[in-house]
Design an enzyme around this catalytic site. Structure first.
Site: not given
Ligand code: NAD
Length: 484
Positions: A388, A292, A236, A182, A258
């Protein structure tokens, strides 16, 4: 014809389920917007809970044969995917830039990093070793075999549209799992292009399914509740990760997380400042700060703080900001308007007390741009140090001694990565052991590597991706006790 145009023309902007490209059950779609122009570049099918159930069904049907396939067969399909991604890196990089905005050079870097997971895990696929030993009492032999955990749900963010997917798909498939991916709603196209490459590499239908969804929350929640799903691997935000951990707890579902970071970047008094500025630029500016792993807070020894800040400001101020598609552009737009507005608000607060050396504004006109910014002497209680940033902003704090720097660095709920610059490697290793993070860059601003364990401690997550650890996130040890 560009890859984007080909995907649109061939209907590969629909859901990828059981090897077919299918519309959403309710025929709904959502727009993908180019962050540089604010124009819609594609309409992508928006999967529902029912579509997700179909994808899980396809993965469930494909799982037994894939798990049984010879490891070499799985490994060679992964190797072929690596080769195809490498051959096509330019057009895939362009696709990433169109949907995410990042500069083409960043997209190309992401493609190379992302493709490497398939080469690495094509090699790990054939090294799934078990154990045999005699119990201490001598009454039996203990056999341990590592078996694929089963259908895996992979949920990824928008900041690395291809690499966050490949970092999960490659180990999952190497382990013998089938998957439903997804992707983020802002950037679903790269994941759909990846599914297309898999079909060409000879991957059986149903082993990889891709379900973009505008309503991520309910659709992912439905998948987590489905008893056919045996694994959730999420990348995320910490906030969404916590929600999903709560849902996963109801089924005691195997999870890898992650999550967000708040990386400190320490410059000690004896640091090589040329190297520190080069490292700071890498740690801060890859993906315009939307990583991240991005350095979020700079703690710099008082005796070198002014010089470091001036040099960093000169380097940041010389970057070319513009559409990621333009040659020579270093910094593309941020992903969307709320992200840019959040960055602007954090800078406004930090500038009240600190000194803005370069940047500090969002250029007028179309696109979600923000200028590379350096702020020095930021107050220790400023929100920018605890949030962040996810943008091209470097806040600098002056520190008087090493213990203070380490205490500041560790004073956060997250613990993904920290960076440290010193000429004294021995002292640096000691400091690295005192930092509460899963990863440390010692005199390096870029440490992500498919052959190294990537992951965080505290609220930055659970589990590791990459290296030989990565495949174990998708394997369960089974113990068989017997006598000869
Ligand atoms: P996000 O949490 O908003 O979204 C991540 C994924 O979850 C997307 O596919 C989104 O559509 C889905 N999603 C959103 N709300 C949801 C819910 N309520 N239930 C289930 N799924 C849901 O994150 P983002 O804005 O896409 O990405 C940025 C974040 O990701 C930052 O905090 C960053 O640090 C983190 N990140 C972490 C790593 C790591 O390896 N630790 C790598 C990349 C990004």
């Amino acid at each position: 014809m560009s890859l984007l145009d080909r995907l649109v023309a061939s209907g590969k902007t629909r859901l990828h389920i059981g090897g077919e490209w299918v519309p959403a059950g309710d025929a709904s779609t959502f727009p993908v917007v180019d962050p540089a122009t604010e124009e819609t570049i594609a309409e992508v099918s928006s999967g529902s809970e029912g579509d997700m159930a179909s994808a899980i069904g396809a993965a469930h049907d494909a799982f037994p044969a894939w798990a049984e396939a010879a490891p070499r067969v799985r490994g060679e399909i992964l190797r072929r995917v690596f080769e195809l991604l490498t051959e096509r890196e330019d057009e895939l990089a362009e696709l990433i830039t169109r949907e995410n905005g990042k500069a083409l050079s960043d997209s190309l870097g992401e493609m190379r990093y992302g493709a490497e997971f398939f080469r690495w895990f094509s090699e790990e696929a054939v090294r799934n070793r078990g154990e045999v030993y005699r119990s201490p009492s001598g009454d039996k032999r203990i056999f341990v075999v590592n078996q694929p955990v089963g259908v895996s749900l992979l949920v990824t963010p928008w900041n690395f549209p291809i690499a966050m997917g490949t970092r999960k798909v490659a180990p999952a498939l190497a382990a013998g799992c089938s998957v439903v991916l997804k992707p983020a709603s802002d950037t679903p196209l790269a994941a759909l292009a990846l599914a297309d490459v898999f079909a060409e590499a000879g991957c059986p239908p149903g082993v990889i399914n891709v379900v973009p969804a505008r309503r991520s929350g309910p659709v992912v929640a439905a998948a987590v509740a489905d008893s056919r799903v045996r694994k959730l691997s999420f990348t995320g935000s910490t906030e969404v990760g916590k929600t999903l951990l709560g849902l996963a707890a109801r089924r005691v579902l195997n999870v890898s997380m992650e999550l967000g970071g708040n990386a400190p970047f320490l410059v000690l008094g004896d640091a090589d400042l040329d190297a520190a500025v080069t490292g700071a630029m890498q740690a801060k500016m890859r993906n315009a700060g939307e990583a991240c792993t991005a350095a979020n807070r700079f703690y710099v020894a008082a005796e070198v703080a002014d010089e470091f800040a001036d040099r960093l400001a000169a380097a940041m101020g010389s970057l070319r900001v513009g559409s990621g598609m333009e040659p020579g552009v270093d910094v593309g737009p941020l992903i969307n308007a709320p992200t840019r507005d959040k960055v602007a608000a954090l800078v406004a607060e930090a500038a009240d007390g600190g000194t803005v050396l370069t940047g500090g504004t969002a250029p007028k006109g179309r696109g979600y741009f923000y200028l590379p910014t350096v702020i020095k002497d930021v107050a220790r209680d400023a929100g920018i140090l605890t949030t962040e940033i996810f943008g091209p902003v470097a806040p600098i704090v002056r520190v008087d001694d090493l213990d203070d720097a380490i205490a500041q660095a560790n004073d956060t709920d997250t613990g993904l990565v920290a960076y440290l610059y010193t000429r004294d490697e021995r002292a640096g290793l000691k400091v690295a052991e005192r930092l509460d993070t899963g990863m440390v860059g010692l005199n390096r601003g870029l440490i992500s590597d498919p052959s190294a364990p990537f992951g965080g401690v505290k609220e930055s997550g659970l589990g590791r991706e990459g290296s030989h650890h990565g495949i174990h996130e998708f394997l369960e040890p089974k113990y068989i006790g017997t006598n000869w």
